[in-house]
Design a protein around this motif. Structure first.
Motif, mmCIF file in Angstrom:
data_model
loop_
_atom_site.group_PDB
_atom_site.id
_atom_site.type_symbol
_atom_site.label_atom_id
_atom_site.label_comp_id
_atom_site.label_asym_id
_atom_site.label_seq_id
_atom_site.Cartn_x
_atom_site.Cartn_y
_atom_site.Cartn_z
ATOM 1 N N ARG A 35 0.827 -1.211 0.000
ATOM 2 C CA ARG A 35 0.000 0.000 0.000
ATOM 3 C C ARG A 35 0.863 1.264 0.000
ATOM 4 O O ARG A 35 0.515 2.271 -0.626
ATOM 5 N N ILE A 36 1.982 1.208 0.700
ATOM 6 C CA ILE A 36 2.914 2.339 0.689
ATOM 7 C C ILE A 36 3.482 2.538 -0.718
ATOM 8 O O ILE A 36 3.560 3.664 -1.221
ATOM 9 N N GLU A 37 3.854 1.434 -1.383
ATOM 10 C CA GLU A 37 4.354 1.532 -2.754
ATOM 11 C C GLU A 37 3.299 2.119 -3.682
ATOM 12 O O GLU A 37 3.618 2.952 -4.549
ATOM 13 N N GLY A 38 2.042 1.720 -3.487
ATOM 14 C CA GLY A 38 0.963 2.255 -4.316
ATOM 15 C C GLY A 38 0.777 3.747 -4.129
ATOM 16 O O GLY A 38 0.505 4.481 -5.097
ATOM 17 N N ALA A 39 0.954 4.223 -2.902
ATOM 18 C CA ALA A 39 0.814 5.663 -2.644
ATOM 19 C C ALA A 39 1.959 6.449 -3.282
ATOM 20 O O ALA A 39 1.756 7.563 -3.767
#
Length: 424
Positions: free
Chosen positions: A355-359
């Motif tokens: 999710r951090i990578e997606g942000a």
């Protein structure tokens, strides 16, 4: 000389910085972090209502009272409740039912009083940090969260309250250290949220009164250090207290929500009720492994959930530098140990890192730039020290330098700079 405060109210820790105004066109003066507890520039965002002496303690003093076993109520990670349905509830503190807005207000009051003792002047105005998203799934709830925090700040005595996105504040502080223009990506992994901003910074731009055009994009997700704590707790410790156990007839597993809540910092206090205690005692009678529920009952009777969470958090921090460790929870009447490896921890938290990578992808897409355009990656916040997180934040930017940042003070100091610019 007059100074203006920036307040970083964090899920885990808080800071206060004083910015100093400068003449128009002059370079900003680095802000000063206040000593909030002894000589420490950070204070844990925690309260303990001591029912033995009637004193409310804050920060490390609150943690010490709780760990020492004083009779009272411990509160931590209150920022995580902003914008949720829990903000509409009240919690029992001694014989008083208190709203969470009032509880946050009491902590902010303590910070304001510390500020006024330092400056020997009334503190009426403040720039407060806020995550890009308090709540991921609802714009209305996100607006509510900011309004609730503003209301708590007014409860604390502040009259003029403005907000700045936390990653933007970190970029403003980083800017005081650059000698040429660069495109900086801020990766701010706090206790409750992860925030990202792509900002153009330079010594010349730092003198401009309006920086809106320099903020190319920002994004955020409700993932933070306490989520990593929770998943490590669920994976390695909660099975020792009954998670995953079956009934003695082998027909079903025990309900999971008790264990999930015991692993979630801001939900632990809600388990300390006669109904939950009765539920656990009832489950124990039909459980295949009643001894594990004896341990869970100990946590309830001794209000030990935050002590267990603290042991897990400490193990998570050790896994930053160690490949393996032991999570050890020990107090009179109960000792529980479980091994934990970095490999297991990263497997349990893979979805959070994704999710951090997606942000980060969303920030680049929002700015319309590729990864090769980023000159510097600024890592701040305690969660950015997690190896899997730092790898995810930097791996796609092989040509960017990783800029040193104060993991716990960069946001507060940036807010102090912003306060000096706004209120001068």
């Amino acid at each position: 000389m007059k100074s203006f405060p920036g307040l970083d109210f964090g899920t885990t820790n808080s800071t206060l910085a004083l910015g100093t105004p400068v003449p128009a066109g002059a370079s900003p003066v680095p802000p000063r972090l206040l000593a909030l507890e002894g000589e420490a520039p950070t204070i844990p965002s925690a309260l303990f209502f001591n029912l033995e002496d009637g004193i409310t303690r804050f920060g490390r003093a609150a943690v010490a009272d709780y760990v020492d076993g004083a009779d009272g109520r411990f509160m931590r990670a209150l920022k995580s409740i902003l914008g949720t349905s829990l903000m509409k509830e009240k919690t029992l503190v001694g014989r008083e039912r208190v709203s969470f807005e009032v509880l946050i207000g009491r902590f902010l009051t303590h910070l304001r009083e510390t500020l006024e003792r330092d400056t020997d002047a009334p503190a009426n105005s403040v720039v407060m940090g806020r995550p890009v998203r308090f709540v991921d799934e609802s714009d209305a709830a996100d607006r509510d969260a900011e309004n609730q925090l503003a209301s708590a700040a007014r409860e604390a005595g502040f009259r003029h309250i403005e907000f700045q996105y936390e990653p933007v504040a970190a970029a403003l502080f980083h800017e005081t250290r650059v000698s040429a223009e660069e495109l900086a990506l801020v990766v701010d992994i706090g206790g409750g949220t992860s925030d990202f901003a792509l900002v153009r910074v330079s010594p010349e731009r730092a003198r401009a009164p309006d920086r809106r055009e320099d903020i190319l994009a920002f994004s955020g997700v409700h993932v933070g250090g306490t989520d990593f704590d929770r998943l490590l707790n669920i994976a390695r410790m909660q099975p020792e207290f009954g998670l995953g156990s079956e009934t003695s007839d082998g027909k079903r597993r025990l309900p999971v929500w008790y264990f999930n809540d015991m692993a979630t910092w801001h939900r632990i206090n809600f388990l300390y009720s006669p109904k939950v205690l009765a539920d656990i005692r009832g489950l124990k009678r039909e459980a295949a492994e009643p001894g594990k529920l004896d341990r869970f009952e100990h946590l309830l009777l001794n209000r030990s959930g935050h002590r267990l969470a603290g042991a897990v958090e400490a193990a998570k921090i050790r896994l930053t530098d160690e490949e393996a460790t032991t999570i050890r929870f020990a107090e009179p009447g109960l000792t529980v140990e479980a091994p934990a490896s970095r490999l297991e921890f990263e497997a349990a938290t893979r979805e959070l890192v994704s999710r951090i990578e997606g942000a980060i992808d969303a920030v680049l897409a929002g700015a319309g730039v590729g990864a090769d355009a980023v000159d510097a990656v600024i890592l701040t916040g305690g969660g950015a020290q997690v190896p899997a997180v730092s790898r995810a934040a930097t791996a796609r930017f092989p040509h960017a330098r990783v800029a040193p940042a104060d993991a716990f003070g960069a946001v507060g100091m940036g807010l102090g700079l912003d306060a000096a610019r706004r209120f001068n």
